[in-house]
Write a protein that holds these residues in place. Structure first.
Motif, PDB file in Angstrom:
ATOM      1  N   GLY A   1     -10.673   5.212 -18.708  1.00  0.00           N
ATOM      2  CA  GLY A   1     -10.798   5.990 -17.441  1.00  0.00           C
ATOM      3  C   GLY A   1      -9.795   6.713 -16.915  1.00  0.00           C
ATOM      4  O   GLY A   1      -8.722   6.864 -17.573  1.00  0.00           O
ATOM      5  N   LEU A   2      -9.668   6.519 -15.636  1.00  0.00           N
ATOM      6  CA  LEU A   2      -8.579   7.175 -14.882  1.00  0.00           C
ATOM      7  C   LEU A   2      -8.050   6.189 -13.985  1.00  0.00           C
ATOM      8  O   LEU A   2      -8.556   5.163 -13.679  1.00  0.00           O
ATOM      9  N   PRO A   3      -6.825   6.500 -13.398  1.00  0.00           N
ATOM     10  CA  PRO A   3      -6.248   5.144 -12.281  1.00  0.00           C
ATOM     11  C   PRO A   3      -7.332   5.302 -11.202  1.00  0.00           C
ATOM     12  O   PRO A   3      -7.727   6.412 -10.751  1.00  0.00           O
ATOM     13  N   VAL A   4      -7.695   4.072 -10.761  1.00  0.00           N
ATOM     14  CA  VAL A   4      -8.527   3.892  -9.678  1.00  0.00           C
ATOM     15  C   VAL A   4      -7.685   4.376  -8.438  1.00  0.00           C
ATOM     16  O   VAL A   4      -6.533   4.304  -8.331  1.00  0.00           O
ATOM     17  N   PRO A   5      -8.279   5.158  -7.695  1.00  0.00           N
ATOM     18  CA  PRO A   5      -7.655   5.730  -6.278  1.00  0.00           C
ATOM     19  C   PRO A   5      -6.848   4.387  -5.808  1.00  0.00           C
ATOM     20  O   PRO A   5      -7.248   3.450  -5.672  1.00  0.00           O
ATOM     21  N   GLY A   6      -5.611   5.087  -5.276  1.00  0.00           N
ATOM     22  CA  GLY A   6      -4.600   3.963  -4.906  1.00  0.00           C
ATOM     23  C   GLY A   6      -3.532   3.696  -5.918  1.00  0.00           C
ATOM     24  O   GLY A   6      -2.669   3.154  -5.637  1.00  0.00           O
ATOM     25  N   TYR A   7      -4.041   3.795  -7.329  1.00  0.00           N
ATOM     26  CA  TYR A   7      -3.175   3.231  -8.298  1.00  0.00           C
ATOM     27  C   TYR A   7      -2.669   4.642  -9.210  1.00  0.00           C
ATOM     28  O   TYR A   7      -2.982   5.585  -9.118  1.00  0.00           O
TER      29      TYR A   7
ATOM     30  N   ALA B   1      -7.622  -5.324  -0.733  1.00  0.00           N
ATOM     31  CA  ALA B   1      -7.016  -4.160  -1.467  1.00  0.00           C
ATOM     32  C   ALA B   1      -7.827  -3.891  -2.477  1.00  0.00           C
ATOM     33  O   ALA B   1      -8.339  -2.532  -2.791  1.00  0.00           O
ATOM     34  N   ILE B   2      -8.294  -5.006  -3.529  1.00  0.00           N
ATOM     35  CA  ILE B   2      -9.414  -4.605  -4.434  1.00  0.00           C
ATOM     36  C   ILE B   2     -10.648  -4.234  -3.999  1.00  0.00           C
ATOM     37  O   ILE B   2     -11.248  -3.444  -4.836  1.00  0.00           O
ATOM     38  N   CYS B   3     -11.109  -4.711  -3.012  1.00  0.00           N
ATOM     39  CA  CYS B   3     -12.316  -4.190  -2.590  1.00  0.00           C
ATOM     40  C   CYS B   3     -12.374  -2.755  -1.985  1.00  0.00           C
ATOM     41  O   CYS B   3     -13.339  -2.095  -2.055  1.00  0.00           O
ATOM     42  N   ASP B   4     -11.126  -2.549  -1.222  1.00  0.00           N
ATOM     43  CA  ASP B   4     -11.396  -1.113  -0.614  1.00  0.00           C
ATOM     44  C   ASP B   4     -10.625   0.002  -1.625  1.00  0.00           C
ATOM     45  O   ASP B   4     -10.943   1.190  -1.345  1.00  0.00           O
ATOM     46  N   GLY B   5     -10.175  -0.569  -2.627  1.00  0.00           N
ATOM     47  CA  GLY B   5      -9.784   0.315  -3.633  1.00  0.00           C
ATOM     48  C   GLY B   5     -10.773   0.474  -4.703  1.00  0.00           C
ATOM     49  O   GLY B   5     -11.814   1.265  -4.694  1.00  0.00           O
ATOM     50  N   TYR B   6     -10.779  -0.314  -5.794  1.00  0.00           N
ATOM     51  CA  TYR B   6     -11.585  -0.268  -7.055  1.00  0.00           C
ATOM     52  C   TYR B   6     -13.176  -0.273  -6.396  1.00  0.00           C
ATOM     53  O   TYR B   6     -13.813   0.466  -6.861  1.00  0.00           O
ATOM     54  N   SER B   7     -13.378  -1.536  -5.813  1.00  0.00           N
ATOM     55  CA  SER B   7     -14.884  -1.365  -5.366  1.00  0.00           C
ATOM     56  C   SER B   7     -15.375  -0.358  -4.577  1.00  0.00           C
ATOM     57  O   SER B   7     -16.396   0.387  -4.660  1.00  0.00           O
ATOM     58  N   ALA B   8     -14.606  -0.010  -3.456  1.00  0.00           N
ATOM     59  CA  ALA B   8     -15.481   0.827  -2.524  1.00  0.00           C
ATOM     60  C   ALA B   8     -15.285   2.436  -3.109  1.00  0.00           C
ATOM     61  O   ALA B   8     -16.116   3.174  -2.647  1.00  0.00           O
ATOM     62  N   GLN B   9     -14.127   2.518  -4.021  1.00  0.00           N
ATOM     63  CA  GLN B   9     -13.999   3.943  -4.618  1.00  0.00           C
ATOM     64  C   GLN B   9     -14.479   4.127  -5.997  1.00  0.00           C
ATOM     65  O   GLN B   9     -14.885   5.383  -6.326  1.00  0.00           O
ATOM     66  N   VAL B  10     -14.800   3.194  -6.787  1.00  0.00           N
ATOM     67  CA  VAL B  10     -15.374   3.322  -8.147  1.00  0.00           C
ATOM     68  C   VAL B  10     -16.567   2.719  -8.212  1.00  0.00           C
ATOM     69  O   VAL B  10     -17.702   3.584  -8.597  1.00  0.00           O
ATOM     70  N   LEU B  11     -16.733   1.437  -7.876  1.00  0.00           N
ATOM     71  CA  LEU B  11     -17.945   0.835  -7.925  1.00  0.00           C
ATOM     72  C   LEU B  11     -19.070   1.447  -6.847  1.00  0.00           C
ATOM     73  O   LEU B  11     -20.158   1.614  -7.342  1.00  0.00           O
ATOM     74  N   ARG B  12     -18.560   1.414  -5.448  1.00  0.00           N
ATOM     75  CA  ARG B  12     -19.376   1.938  -4.550  1.00  0.00           C
ATOM     76  C   ARG B  12     -20.719   1.130  -4.239  1.00  0.00           C
ATOM     77  O   ARG B  12     -21.961   1.703  -4.741  1.00  0.00           O
ATOM     78  N   PRO B  13     -20.726  -0.100  -4.246  1.00  0.00           N
ATOM     79  CA  PRO B  13     -21.773  -0.684  -4.006  1.00  0.00           C
ATOM     80  C   PRO B  13     -22.232  -0.695  -2.436  1.00  0.00           C
ATOM     81  O   PRO B  13     -21.844  -0.217  -1.542  1.00  0.00           O
ATOM     82  N   GLU B  14     -23.708  -1.104  -2.232  1.00  0.00           N
ATOM     83  CA  GLU B  14     -24.317  -1.049  -0.952  1.00  0.00           C
ATOM     84  C   GLU B  14     -24.769  -2.198  -0.655  1.00  0.00           C
ATOM     85  O   GLU B  14     -25.066  -3.323  -1.354  1.00  0.00           O
TER      86      GLU B  14
ATOM     87  N   ASP C   1       0.489   3.296   1.078  1.00  0.00           N
ATOM     88  CA  ASP C   1       0.258   4.219   2.017  1.00  0.00           C
ATOM     89  C   ASP C   1      -1.058   4.782   2.188  1.00  0.00           C
ATOM     90  O   ASP C   1      -1.404   5.182   3.608  1.00  0.00           O
ATOM     91  N   ARG C   2      -1.934   4.770   1.505  1.00  0.00           N
ATOM     92  CA  ARG C   2      -3.132   5.364   1.782  1.00  0.00           C
ATOM     93  C   ARG C   2      -3.770   4.714   2.910  1.00  0.00           C
ATOM     94  O   ARG C   2      -3.609   3.487   3.251  1.00  0.00           O
ATOM     95  N   PRO C   3      -4.604   5.326   3.683  1.00  0.00           N
ATOM     96  CA  PRO C   3      -5.282   4.877   4.891  1.00  0.00           C
ATOM     97  C   PRO C   3      -6.078   3.526   4.616  1.00  0.00           C
ATOM     98  O   PRO C   3      -6.045   2.798   5.565  1.00  0.00           O
ATOM     99  N   GLU C   4      -6.914   3.421   3.825  1.00  0.00           N
ATOM    100  CA  GLU C   4      -7.721   2.353   3.331  1.00  0.00           C
ATOM    101  C   GLU C   4      -6.740   1.033   3.111  1.00  0.00           C
ATOM    102  O   GLU C   4      -7.347  -0.151   3.319  1.00  0.00           O
ATOM    103  N   PHE C   5      -5.533   1.212   3.004  1.00  0.00           N
ATOM    104  CA  PHE C   5      -4.805   0.040   2.737  1.00  0.00           C
ATOM    105  C   PHE C   5      -3.864  -0.343   3.901  1.00  0.00           C
ATOM    106  O   PHE C   5      -2.832  -1.188   3.802  1.00  0.00           O
ATOM    107  N   GLN C   6      -4.142   0.187   5.203  1.00  0.00           N
ATOM    108  CA  GLN C   6      -3.296  -0.029   6.280  1.00  0.00           C
ATOM    109  C   GLN C   6      -3.798  -1.386   6.801  1.00  0.00           C
ATOM    110  O   GLN C   6      -4.751  -1.217   8.026  1.00  0.00           O
ATOM    111  N   TYR C   7      -3.616  -2.335   6.360  1.00  0.00           N
ATOM    112  CA  TYR C   7      -3.962  -3.839   7.263  1.00  0.00           C
ATOM    113  C   TYR C   7      -3.201  -4.326   8.245  1.00  0.00           C
ATOM    114  O   TYR C   7      -1.963  -3.958   8.351  1.00  0.00           O
ATOM    115  N   PRO C   8      -3.734  -4.687   9.454  1.00  0.00           N
ATOM    116  CA  PRO C   8      -2.648  -5.527  10.353  1.00  0.00           C
ATOM    117  C   PRO C   8      -1.863  -6.463   9.748  1.00  0.00           C
ATOM    118  O   PRO C   8      -2.131  -7.233   8.735  1.00  0.00           O
ATOM    119  N   ALA C   9      -0.787  -6.863  10.485  1.00  0.00           N
ATOM    120  CA  ALA C   9       0.103  -7.538   9.911  1.00  0.00           C
ATOM    121  C   ALA C   9      -0.426  -9.085   9.992  1.00  0.00           C
ATOM    122  O   ALA C   9      -0.014  -9.947   9.105  1.00  0.00           O
TER     123      ALA C   9
END
Ligand code: 3UK
Length: 546
Positions: free
Chosen positions: A366-372, A224-237, A35-43
């Motif tokens: 740690g804590l649940p990754v955002p989205g989990y 989803a793993i890029c937009d979940g764990y990576s974008a929100q916990v790792l946060r690379p540039e 349901d989270r906005p970052e996981f709204q992928y097109p069909a």
């Protein structure tokens, strides 16, 4: 949530429907939280387009995507190679979307190009570890009904020996064969119009025993793993330079060394061999900024830190096994950095409990990754009170879908993924690893977690590595036995054993100390760096019998 579980899958682009036909029955799927906005992928979604081609559209075509000892490829050069391999598959090897393609290679640019070619052409990747033998390769080839294989020529022999009646094409690179086919192929390729929920990866995981299990993942899962764990916990540039050791056939390596850097247009350094003794020099040479490897490797690297300039590093991720607090501390001492622990699983594709640097509690995962969502449950699936050990259960945008396997009903219970780990959740919500469920040692009525004894031993300066298991014992049922690798200069004798036992008694409750200590030169490890406790347990059985 119910809607999520019962929603029909979008029309597949696969002409070979094997993967979708062999998904577990719907009632055995875990709940997927999308349901989270970052996981709204097109069909319609092809993850190779999103992860690779989008970088060129965004003006990063000339940025280095991959740096290897053999070659450096910009995003544009990598896309060119990917398109040619995709054309080789579709025009020279009668591949159709949905076919499974085995990949066999160490971490290098051809491996990544072949990976993305299969994804872009709508195939299903089955990546395999370089050390696998014909027997294990044969199991995977037959189970996933694999028709095509792309393989580094140096590793082809074992693959040729595998018993695989349905394998129709085996093409090697490094010997000029795939290269020659690519030379005559077109450098443009229109991506297959895959569904977001078309299977694109079957990741095999062996577990400690038994037939390998094939975990099936969709195009959307890769993002989803890029937009979940990576974008929100790792946060690379985009300017980051990733480096590390896990094989790309292990989803820890796939995410950390390919998907996460590509999602932000960064650079990945790929090394075919990256033992912890050599990684610090590579980090220095490439001015790497983000490192992915196993806890034991960080322990070795911390000891070497003073001899190398690792000042470029800004984020270091540890996964695959529990990160002992002494290793966290040694790394912080050596580099000033907080190691980012995270628990992941092949079934979940990547990490689902972890912490951003500012939220790390040393010793906790740690804590649940955002989205989990994560909780600790009892045998019936009911949540246990905080502070009580129990089974870790998780839900999120990714989850377990075994390829035609009755063990689906073990991993997924009541809609939750049951990872097989014993955890404690504290009052603040942090998750503390205890042991694999079957690594608990019951000795004279006490429950002792092997990893806790290992952590205590590791704080002794003589100990380089150790593994703690239960050994059969007439009186106590089991005794705690430690297999210990010493640092050079320490004697493997009774005096050292006694010193280690006394040390453990001072560190943790005395009843947990290893009554038996065996000195060894090496510990059995998997190719993904995990201690093989079952092998130590077998050894403990034999040693006791002898
Ligand atoms: C154990 C951990 C404590 C745990 C993996 C990151 O390891 C990965 O996948 P596997 O399928 O194994 C899963 C099991 O490994 N484990 C992993 N990380 C930790 N235990 N602390 C940790 N930080 O038993 C888990 O159930 O090989 C790890 C990303 C992708 C992966 N596939």
């Amino acid at each position: 949530m119910d809607g999520m579980m019962t929603a029909a899958l979008a029309p597949s682009a696969h002409r070979d429907s094997f993967a979708r036909d062999n998904l577990p029955p719907r009632e055995q799927w875990p709940v997927f939280l999308l349901d989270r906005p970052e996981f709204q992928y097109p069909a319609r979604l092809n993850c190779a387009v999103e992860l690779l081609d989008r970088n060129i559209e965004r003006g990063r075509g000339d940025h280095p995507a991959l740096v290897t000892p053999a070659e450096t490829l910009t995003y544009r050069e990598l896309a060119d190679r990917v398109n040619r391999i995709a054309n080789v598959l579709t025009t020279q090897l009668d591949f159709v979307p949905g076919n499974r393609v085995l990949l066999r290679s160490a971490n290098n640019a051809w491996m990544v190009a072949a990976y993305f070619a299969v994804l872009k052409a709508g195939g299903v990747v089955v990546a395999t570890m370089p050390l696998l033998r014909a027997k294990e390769l044969g199991q995977m080839l037959r189970k996933a009904r694999i028709s095509h294989a792309l393989c580094d020529a140096r590793l082809a022999e074992e693959l040729r020996k595998a018993d695989a009646p349905e394998l129709r094409h085996l093409v090697t690179w490094g010997d000029g064969r795939l290269e020659a086919m690519c030379d005559i192929a077109c450098a443009e390729f229109a991506a297959c119009d895959t569904a977001a929920d078309d299977v694109c990866l079957i990741g095999f995981t062996s577990g400690s025993t038994g037939e390998p299990k094939g975990t099936m993942h969709f195009h959307r899962d890769m993002l989803a793993i890029c937009d979940g764990y990576s974008a929100q916990v790792l946060r690379p540039e985009p300017s980051d330079v990733f480096i590390g050791s896990p094989p790309l056939a292990f989803t820890f390596g796939l995410g950390g060394l390919v998907l996460f850097p590509f999602r932000v247009g960064a650079t990945a350094v790929l090394l075919e061999k990256a033992p912890p003794e050599e990684l610090p020099a590579q980090i220095a040479q490439h001015r790497a900024t983000v490192c992915f490897t196993a806890p034991t490797a960080y322990r070795v690297m911390a000891g070497l830190a003073s001899q190398h300039d690792m000042s470029s590093l800004r984020k270091c991720v540890s996964a695959g096994e529990a990160l002992p607090k002494p290793v966290f501390e040694a790394w912080q001492q050596a580099t000033g950095l907080k190691l980012m622990d995270g628990i992941g699983a092949t079934e979940m594709l990547h990490i689902f409990v972890a912490a951003r640097e500012d939220q790390i509690r040393p010793g906790a995962t740690g804590l649940p990754v955002p989205g989990y969502r994560a909780r600790v449950v009892d045998e019936d699936g009911a949540e246990v009170p905080r502070g009580t050990p129990g089974r870790l259960a998780v839900q999120g945008p990714t989850g377990c879908r075994y390829l035609a396997d009755p063990r689906q009903a073990q991993y997924v219970q009541h809609g939750w993924n049951i990872t097989g780990d014993t955890y404690v959740q504290d009052e603040d919500g942090y998750f503390w690893y205890q042991a694999r469920n079957d690594d608990m040692i019951i000795s004279a009525g006490y429950n002792i977690a092997g990893p806790e004894v290992e952590v205590a031993l590791l704080t002794h300066p003589a100990v380089r590595e150790c593994g703690v298991v239960g050994a059969p014992d007439g009186e106590r049922g089991m005794v705690v036995r430690a297999y210990v690798v010493l640092h050079p200069g320490h004697a493997a004798d009774d005096a050292t054993a006694k010193a280690l036992q006394d040390h453990v008694k001072r560190e943790i409750a005395p009843y947990k100390y290893p009554r038996s200590i065996v000195f060894v030169d090496t510990l059995p490890r998997t190719e993904t760096g995990k201690l093989q406790r079952f092998a130590l347990r077998q050894r403990a059985q034999q040693d006791t019998a002898a």
